[in-house]
Design an enzyme around this catalytic site. Structure first.
Site, short mmCIF file in Angstrom:
data_model
loop_
_atom_site.label_atom_id
_atom_site.label_comp_id
_atom_site.label_asym_id
_atom_site.label_seq_id
_atom_site.Cartn_x
_atom_site.Cartn_y
_atom_site.Cartn_z
N CYS A 46 0.83 -1.20 0.00
CA CYS A 46 0.00 0.00 0.00
C CYS A 46 0.88 1.26 0.00
O CYS A 46 1.51 1.57 -1.00
CB CYS A 46 -0.98 -0.04 1.17
SG CYS A 46 -2.35 1.14 1.01
N HIS B 181 -3.53 -5.52 0.94
CA HIS B 181 -2.83 -5.79 2.19
C HIS B 181 -2.75 -7.29 2.49
O HIS B 181 -3.69 -7.85 3.05
CB HIS B 181 -3.54 -5.09 3.35
CG HIS B 181 -3.34 -3.62 3.40
ND1 HIS B 181 -2.36 -3.02 4.17
CD2 HIS B 181 -3.99 -2.61 2.77
CE1 HIS B 181 -2.43 -1.70 4.02
NE2 HIS B 181 -3.41 -1.43 3.18
N GLU C 42 -1.01 -8.71 4.81
CA GLU C 42 -0.96 -8.93 6.26
C GLU C 42 -2.36 -8.94 6.88
O GLU C 42 -2.55 -9.50 7.97
CB GLU C 42 -0.08 -7.87 6.93
CG GLU C 42 -0.71 -6.50 7.17
CD GLU C 42 -0.78 -5.62 5.93
OE1 GLU C 42 -1.15 -4.45 6.08
OE2 GLU C 42 -0.47 -6.10 4.82
#
Length: 232
Positions: free
Chosen positions: A86, A203, A205
């Site tokens: 990002c 994302h 994660e």
């Protein structure tokens, strides 16, 4: 093995990445404040998401010009992996280690929702655990995620198989409706020509544990760790 997670003023996804690397994948990782500058002893770098320096000037523009980025470039020149997520992707394009630019979303509003992605190549240190053509799910959360590059650059990215992920519908088809930000050719993530620097707007994660709704993103980190284990 030790992986550095960079922190700038305004970074806010560093602890999420730290949790995934240490508690889920099970490797040594450490947050590194941008003033530290020296990355000696690290085998890889993650530039996480957030709003570094409030996105002033342009998203990622100020962070890209901090001295620690010289150390990131040096580490990458050694073949070690660098992952930008990002705002991290924005920083890497601003630092000119990845092609193109990330601009304001086509419909200028903050987009925060799940997206479907198609894996375009598994020939990178970050996608070895995927299958080419498979459709995976990761969330996005950005205002400036529209990928732009000149026509010649786009052609080179396609020819060199540097496009890693594209936004698609649930059946894996590239459509305008599946494109959340107006990115050219529905591009969600790319690698450099050496393939060891990867930037993506979604994302991983936030999609690394099934309790979150998807663990597809975990394989990005597992692939990165496998690459380090095999090469450094």
């Amino acid at each position: 093995m030790k992986i550095a997670i960079l922190q700038f003023g305004g970074t806010n996804c560093d602890q999420d990445v730290l949790h995934v690397l240490k508690d889920v994948v099970g490797v040594d990782a450490e947050t590194v404040w941008y003033k530290q500058e020296d990355l000696t002893g690290f085998d890889g770098v993650v530039v996480p998401g957030g709003f570094s320096y409030g996105d002033y000037l342009r998203a990622g523009a100020i962070a890209a010009r901090t001295p620690i980025m010289n150390s990131v470039k040096k580490l990458a020149a050694e073949g070690k992996p660098v992952l930008g997520i990002c705002n991290g992707f924005q920083i890497l394009t601003e630092a000119r280690v990845l092609e193109g630019a990330l601009t304001t979303n086509e419909y200028p509003k903050f987009r925060c929702h799940w997206t479907n992605l198609r894996v375009e190549t598994v020939d990178t240190p970050f996608t070895s655990k995927f299958r080419k053509g498979e459709v995976i799910r990761m969330p996005i959360a950005h205002m400036e995620g529209q990928f732009y590059a000149e026509e010649k650059t786009l052609a080179e990215l396609d020819e060199n198989e540097q496009v890693v992920f594209r936004y698609v519908d649930e059946n894996g088809k590239v459509t305008d409706e599946a494109n959340p930000n107006g990115s050219l050719e529905n591009i969600a993530g790319i690698v450099n020509t050496s393939r060891n620097i990867f930037g993506l707007m979604p994302h991983p994660e936030r999609a690394s544990e099934s309790i979150l709704g998807s663990d597809d993103g975990l394989r990005v980190f597992e692939s990165m760790v496998d690459y380090i284990t095999e090469n450094f």
